[in-house]
Enzyme design. Structure first.
Site, PDB file in Angstrom:
ATOM      1  N   ASP A 127       0.856  -1.186   0.000  1.00 40.92           N
ATOM      2  CA  ASP A 127       0.000   0.000   0.000  1.00 40.92           C
ATOM      3  C   ASP A 127       0.892   1.234   0.000  1.00 40.92           C
ATOM      4  O   ASP A 127       1.524   1.540   1.014  1.00 40.92           O
ATOM      5  CB  ASP A 127      -0.903  -0.038   1.243  1.00 40.92           C
ATOM      6  CG  ASP A 127      -1.811   1.174   1.358  1.00 40.92           C
ATOM      7  OD1 ASP A 127      -1.829   2.031   0.453  1.00 40.92           O
ATOM      8  OD2 ASP A 127      -2.511   1.276   2.385  1.00 40.92           O
ATOM      9  N   TYR A 186       2.917   9.420   0.521  1.00 39.93           N
ATOM     10  CA  TYR A 186       4.028   8.829   1.281  1.00 39.93           C
ATOM     11  C   TYR A 186       5.378   9.276   0.717  1.00 39.93           C
ATOM     12  O   TYR A 186       6.396   9.171   1.392  1.00 39.93           O
ATOM     13  CB  TYR A 186       3.960   7.308   1.261  1.00 39.93           C
ATOM     14  CG  TYR A 186       2.846   6.694   2.064  1.00 39.93           C
ATOM     15  CD1 TYR A 186       1.825   7.447   2.622  1.00 39.93           C
ATOM     16  CD2 TYR A 186       2.811   5.325   2.246  1.00 39.93           C
ATOM     17  CE1 TYR A 186       0.804   6.850   3.344  1.00 39.93           C
ATOM     18  CE2 TYR A 186       1.796   4.720   2.968  1.00 39.93           C
ATOM     19  CZ  TYR A 186       0.790   5.493   3.518  1.00 39.93           C
ATOM     20  OH  TYR A 186      -0.209   4.898   4.223  1.00 39.93           O
ATOM     21  N   HIS A 213      -7.871   8.919  -1.179  1.00 42.12           N
ATOM     22  CA  HIS A 213      -7.166   8.950   0.107  1.00 42.12           C
ATOM     23  C   HIS A 213      -8.015   9.594   1.201  1.00 42.12           C
ATOM     24  O   HIS A 213      -8.221   9.012   2.253  1.00 42.12           O
ATOM     25  CB  HIS A 213      -5.830   9.673  -0.028  1.00 42.12           C
ATOM     26  CG  HIS A 213      -4.854   9.273   1.034  1.00 42.12           C
ATOM     27  ND1 HIS A 213      -3.654   8.706   0.746  1.00 42.12           N
ATOM     28  CD2 HIS A 213      -4.918   9.341   2.373  1.00 42.12           C
ATOM     29  CE1 HIS A 213      -3.008   8.437   1.871  1.00 42.12           C
ATOM     30  NE2 HIS A 213      -3.762   8.816   2.873  1.00 42.12           N
TER      31      HIS A 213
END
Length: 147
Positions: free
Chosen positions: A48, A53, A109
């Protein structure tokens, strides 16, 4: 009574998703690739790695270096808030950085559209320091693009 966790679950479209996955939120650069490589060698098959990130390139390198065929790895990503008005642009960046031509699962998200500006392309703020949010954005528009 002994209970066990299934190793996979079925999604509504019939696709199987591994029950346990590896994410690397806030992992330091240089550590992400090692973590992904170790996880894959240990049997993980669900990764994931959303754009926010900021480690998709390192993840892609580690997947490639693992030697495990892409079709055996389930990759989840997420449409980042500043890409909700142009899902294709965010997806293209994610695919390029992960060095793959498809995702197995792509999610929204957060259900909030941010408007990129000179302060940031990912976490933009207004002059008063508040987050640059498009409060008029209809989340159905993001969903339509994803479909």
């Amino acid at each position: 009574m002994e209970m066990s966790v299934p190793s996979q679950f079925k999604l509504n479209n019939g696709t199987s998703i591994p029950a346990v996955g590896l994410g690397t939120w806030q992992a330091k650069p240089g550590e992400v690739g090692n973590a992904v490589g170790h996880a894959l060698k240990s049997g993980y098959r669900h990764l994931d790695y959303p754009l926010i990130y900021q480690n998709e390139k390192e993840v892609g390198d580690a997947v490639k270096a693992s030697g495990i065929p892409r079709k055996e790895i389930f990759i989840t990503s997420k449409v980042w808030n500043t890409h909700q008005s142009n899902v294709a642009k965010g997806l293209a960046q994610t695919l390029k950085d992960l060095q793959t031509d498809y995702l197995d699962l792509n999610l929204i998200h957060w259900p909030v559209r941010l408007v990129a500006n000179e302060t940031s392309q990912l976490l933009p703020t207004n002059p008063d320091g508040t987050r640059s949010i498009d409060r008029s954005w209809d989340q159905r528009e993001t969903w339509k693009q994803m479909e």
